[in-house]
Motif scaffolding. Structure first.
Motif, short mmCIF file in Angstrom:
data_model
loop_
_atom_site.label_atom_id
_atom_site.label_comp_id
_atom_site.label_asym_id
_atom_site.label_seq_id
_atom_site.Cartn_x
_atom_site.Cartn_y
_atom_site.Cartn_z
N MET A 277 0.84 -1.17 0.00
CA MET A 277 0.00 0.00 0.00
C MET A 277 0.89 1.24 0.00
O MET A 277 1.92 1.28 0.66
N LYS A 278 0.47 2.25 -0.72
CA LYS A 278 1.25 3.49 -0.80
C LYS A 278 0.72 4.52 0.19
O LYS A 278 -0.48 4.56 0.48
N CYS A 279 1.60 5.37 0.66
CA CYS A 279 1.26 6.47 1.56
C CYS A 279 0.34 7.44 0.80
O CYS A 279 0.66 7.85 -0.31
N PRO A 280 -0.81 7.82 1.39
CA PRO A 280 -1.72 8.74 0.70
C PRO A 280 -1.18 10.16 0.57
O PRO A 280 -1.68 10.94 -0.23
N ILE A 281 -0.15 10.51 1.32
CA ILE A 281 0.41 11.86 1.28
C ILE A 281 1.51 11.97 0.24
O ILE A 281 1.49 12.85 -0.61
N CYS A 282 2.50 11.07 0.27
CA CYS A 282 3.65 11.22 -0.62
C CYS A 282 3.80 10.10 -1.64
O CYS A 282 4.57 10.23 -2.58
N GLY A 283 3.09 8.99 -1.47
CA GLY A 283 3.15 7.90 -2.44
C GLY A 283 4.23 6.86 -2.18
O GLY A 283 4.32 5.88 -2.92
N LYS A 284 5.04 7.03 -1.15
CA LYS A 284 6.06 6.03 -0.81
C LYS A 284 5.37 4.82 -0.18
O LYS A 284 4.24 4.92 0.30
N PRO A 285 6.05 3.68 -0.13
CA PRO A 285 5.46 2.50 0.51
C PRO A 285 5.17 2.76 1.99
O PRO A 285 5.98 3.36 2.70
N ALA A 286 4.02 2.31 2.45
CA ALA A 286 3.63 2.49 3.85
C ALA A 286 4.44 1.57 4.75
O ALA A 286 4.86 0.49 4.34
N THR A 287 4.68 2.02 5.98
CA THR A 287 5.38 1.19 6.95
C THR A 287 4.36 0.59 7.91
O THR A 287 3.26 1.12 8.09
N GLU A 288 4.72 -0.53 8.50
CA GLU A 288 3.81 -1.20 9.42
C GLU A 288 3.56 -0.35 10.67
O GLU A 288 2.44 -0.31 11.19
N SER A 289 4.57 0.36 11.15
CA SER A 289 4.42 1.13 12.38
C SER A 289 3.60 2.41 12.19
O SER A 289 3.00 2.91 13.14
N ASP A 290 3.54 2.94 10.97
CA ASP A 290 2.81 4.18 10.72
C ASP A 290 1.66 3.99 9.72
O ASP A 290 1.19 4.94 9.13
N HIS A 291 1.23 2.77 9.53
CA HIS A 291 0.21 2.43 8.55
C HIS A 291 -1.01 3.35 8.66
O HIS A 291 -1.45 3.62 9.75
N PRO A 292 -1.54 3.90 7.62
CA PRO A 292 -1.27 3.70 6.21
C PRO A 292 -0.23 4.67 5.64
O PRO A 292 -0.13 4.82 4.42
N PHE A 293 0.51 5.33 6.50
CA PHE A 293 1.50 6.32 6.05
C PHE A 293 2.90 5.72 6.04
O PHE A 293 3.14 4.66 6.61
N CYS A 294 3.84 6.44 5.40
CA CYS A 294 5.22 5.94 5.33
C CYS A 294 6.03 6.41 6.53
O CYS A 294 7.06 5.83 6.85
N SER A 295 5.58 7.47 7.20
CA SER A 295 6.34 8.01 8.33
C SER A 295 5.40 8.81 9.24
O SER A 295 4.27 9.11 8.89
#
Length: 49
Positions: A1-19
């Motif tokens: 899944m991609k981060c809805p803000i920047c498009g980078k891959p999402a991380t498990e700790s900040d899901h659905p965001f990358c950071s």
């Protein structure tokens, strides 16, 4: 899944965001009301009917 803000891959700790930064940016959008749904105002005459 991609981060809805920047498009980078999402991380498990900040899901659905990358950071945490992108999560905070999204929160700021919510707090400013950027995600509101536009609506038409109803006049008093119309609301009495």
């Amino acid at each position: 899944m991609k981060c809805p803000i920047c498009g980078k891959p999402a991380t498990e700790s900040d899901h659905p965001f990358c950071s945490r930064r992108c999560a905070d940016i999204d929160l700021a959008h919510w707090l400013r009301g950027d995600y509101r749904i536009p609506a038409e105002t109803v006049s008093e005459a119309e609301s009495d009917e």
